[in-house]
Scaffold this active site. Structure first.
Site, PDB file in Angstrom:
ATOM      1  N   HIS A  98     -42.100 106.305 -29.339  1.00 14.91           N
ATOM      2  CA  HIS A  98     -42.709 104.972 -29.293  1.00 14.91           C
ATOM      3  C   HIS A  98     -41.791 103.883 -29.834  1.00 14.91           C
ATOM      4  CE1 HIS A  98     -46.286 102.189 -29.981  1.00 14.91           C
ATOM      5  NE2 HIS A  98     -46.383 102.562 -28.717  1.00 14.91           N
ATOM      6  N   HIS A 108     -49.664  92.835 -28.301  1.00 12.37           N
ATOM      7  CA  HIS A 108     -49.070  94.168 -28.270  1.00 12.37           C
ATOM      8  C   HIS A 108     -48.164  94.329 -29.492  1.00 12.37           C
ATOM      9  CE1 HIS A 108     -46.561  97.562 -26.702  1.00 12.37           C
ATOM     10  NE2 HIS A 108     -47.742  97.951 -26.293  1.00 12.37           N
TER      11      HIS A 108
END
Length: 609
Positions: free
Chosen positions: A267, A495
């Protein structure tokens, strides 16, 4: 149990399952997703939309690794809101009658870690024959249809180096559809890769989701064939699709990150840029797909231009007071990847001494002894313990966490959030005071998503599932709305992920962190074996700002961060302070249940299938 909201009611059942959530934190798609079946489904959940609006498929993108292809797949048209009950929820052909559908719990228990990956059912790869022929210069597909994307204004891409805040080097991304002043001092990916910041020779892109063709187009023409190394976590079919994307681009190479613990993800979102003039590091929150760079709120730290050290310099040369060089090299070494060796050597040859931030990373593994403090939230705790100072009345200084995805944290707050993670967030220096300040968690409510620039499809990047929400209703009392009027980004869904400690009047910060890590144990790590072992599933990366590294006692919050000017001295917080609590009618955005009672900003409803 059930929860009411102005967009309807979702019904949930209780569950004793306290295991890791699926999908992993950070899943990013641009379509509604739902699991219709699962082998681990002890507590089915029934979600009933209004009888007059039966569920309709509007296309699916599967979770996990297949989400990475979302930018490359053609999307179906969204479902339009209709005032006539007979038409609502219908499209092209009639939908079978039904009062709802069952959502099964897709969480896995710890025993599933012992299963072979081959035991997981595989989805057949997309038949390439079904794809539409590519139109030259066509935009990537939009979940809203071909007319969705707003054309960028001519001045969206800077033709000269913008006025930047060089004190903190923390920037938001540019957002289309905002008043021009709110993009002053913000950066788009084309700005970052511009020759105005250096003459690029090679680069590395660490990320979770990729659209290779789009990524290549973001490099300026003169750098478009320079070598690029992609560091990813894809396996099997997803990896094959990624390699296929890159076939037209022989200058793109790959490095697969090792993910040895089940349900972990790669990630981290970082760029390493090697120039003729030196070297630069960008740590960001954006995937390398178009949707992440245009109408969402993202953040990044951009390093100074690091010059090359003189030949014959010692191994310790070029280190910063925050030991950023040592920690970056240690993070890269954790990949155990031959493809990164030449980059490790290049970094050693550069002077990183101007860096004022601390690196906070996560890498998959189980750690004991002193290694427990190398990664995850215990790394953050150690840095806060060593490099911040106690503050009088610190029990009144709230901790704030802001994120775009939520994992499973247990049946009550003591299991992880109010236990080990709260202890980390409330550490201030070597104080023996065990304060119990408030914790405010920022996560968009349904109304925030509905009225956003993207409308409901923005919720595809906010993967909080009904299966997880049903087990932790206690968490929702912590929630605060996404409001960002000071940065002009109230309608640009976040985000970005940020964590901080604020003064009671919200004018000062004791520290600030921007990171890829969402609110999950997979990202931050969880203690095991009576607190003698730390287990982390995913790769994550962020940077920590502490006032002492800037010769300050605290950071002053900039109440008017835009437009940016050379005299700016305050710290830009991406959202409004103080945070706004959820009202009794607010409910957190949950991505795999329908929202059909009110249309979004594009006249669409959200009906996953």
């Amino acid at each position: 149990m059930s929860q009411d909201g102005q967009h309807g009611k979702w019904s949930i059942s209780s569950s004793d399952d306290d295991d890791e959530d699926l999908p992993p934190s950070g899943t990013t798609t641009r379509q509604p997703v739902v699991s219709n079946h699962s082998s681990a489904s002890p507590a089915p959940v029934k979600v009933k939309p209004e009888p007059s609006r039966p569920p309709v498929s509007i296309g699916t993108v599967s979770i996990g690794s297949e989400a990475r292809q979302s930018a490359a797949l053609n999307q179906s048209n969204p479902v339009k809101y209709e005032t006539s009950p007979s038409l609502a929820g219908k499209r092209k052909k009639d939908v079978p009658d039904g009062t709802g559908w069952t959502l099964s719990d897709s969480d896995e228990d710890d025993q599933n870690e012992k299963k072979s990956v081959s035991d997981v059912p595989k989805k057949a790869p997309t038949n390439p024959k079904t794809k539409k022929p590519k139109v030259e210069n066509e935009r990537p597909p939009s979940p809203h249809g071909r007319l969705y994307y707003i054309d960028e204004p001519e001045d969206f891409f800077e033709s000269c180096i913008p006025c930047l805040n060089d004190t903190y080097r923390f920037y938001l991304n540019k957002v289309t559809g905002l008043d021009k002043k709110y993009n002053s001092g913000a950066l788009h990916i084309r700005d970052i890769l511009s020759p105005l910041f250096g003459t690029l020779k090679e680069s590395v892109q660490f990320n979770y989701c990729f659209d290779i063709s789009w990524m290549v187009q973001q490099y300026p023409p003169e750098f478009r064939d320079r070598p690029v190394l992609i560091v990813h976590g894809d396996k099997r079919e997803a990896k094959a699709r990624l390699l296929q994307q890159a076939q037209p681009f022989p200058h793109v190479r790959f490095c697969q990150a090792k993910l040895d613990i089940a349900f972990g993800t790669h990630h981290t979102k970082m760029m390493l840029l090697w120039y003729e003039e030196g070297f630069r590091v960008i740590i960001t929150t954006s995937n390398l797909i178009r949707a992440d760079w245009y109408q969402k709120t993202q953040g990044m730290w951009m390093s100074p231009l690091f010059p090359r050290l003189p030949k014959g310099s010692s191994a310790s040369a070029g280190e910063s007071p925050t030991f950023f060089k040592r920690d970056l090299l240690e993070y890269l070494a954790s990949y155990r990847a031959p493809e990164l060796e030449e980059w490790i050597q290049r970094i050693k040859e550069h002077d990183l001494s101007e860096t004022r931030v601390y690196l906070v990373g996560s890498t998959p593994g189980r750690y004991v002894g002193s290694d427990m403090e190398r990664w995850g939230h215990l790394r953050l705790r150690k840095l806060l313990y060593e490099h911040t100072d106690p503050i009088p009345g610190e029990e009144k200084w709230p901790a704030i966490g802001q994120f775009s995805s939520i994992g499973s944290m247990g049946l009550d707050k003591t299991k992880w959030l109010a236990g080990e993670f709260q202890r980390t967030l409330t550490t201030l220096g070597k104080s023996s005071l065990r304060s119990d300040p408030a914790i405010h968690l920022l996560y968009p409510a349904v109304e925030d998503v509905r009225t956003s620039l993207e409308g409901y499809p923005a919720g595809g990047s906010l993967p909080y599932s009904i299966q997880t929400a049903q087990k932790q209703l206690w968490l929702h009392s912590y929630f605060h709305r996404w409001k960002a009027n000071t940065t002009g980004r109230s309608h640009a869904m976040p985000h970005i992920k940020t964590y901080m400690r604020a003064s009671p009047d919200y004018t000062q910060l004791a520290w600030f962190l921007v990171t890829s890590a969402n609110l999950s144990k997979a990202a931050w790590g969880a203690l095991e074996k009576n607190n003698t072992q730390m287990m982390i599933r995913s790769y994550e990366l962020g940077v920590l700002y502490v006032p002492s590294a800037f010769n300050m006692k605290t950071f002053m919050v900039d109440r008017n961060p835009f437009p940016v000017s050379s005299s700016t001295s305050g710290f830009t917080v991406p959202f409004d302070l103080p945070p706004t609590c959820y009202s009794p009618k607010d409910q957190p955005w949950i991505w795999n249940i329908p929202y059909s009672q009110a249309p979004d900003t594009h006249g669409n409803i959200w009906v996953p299938s």
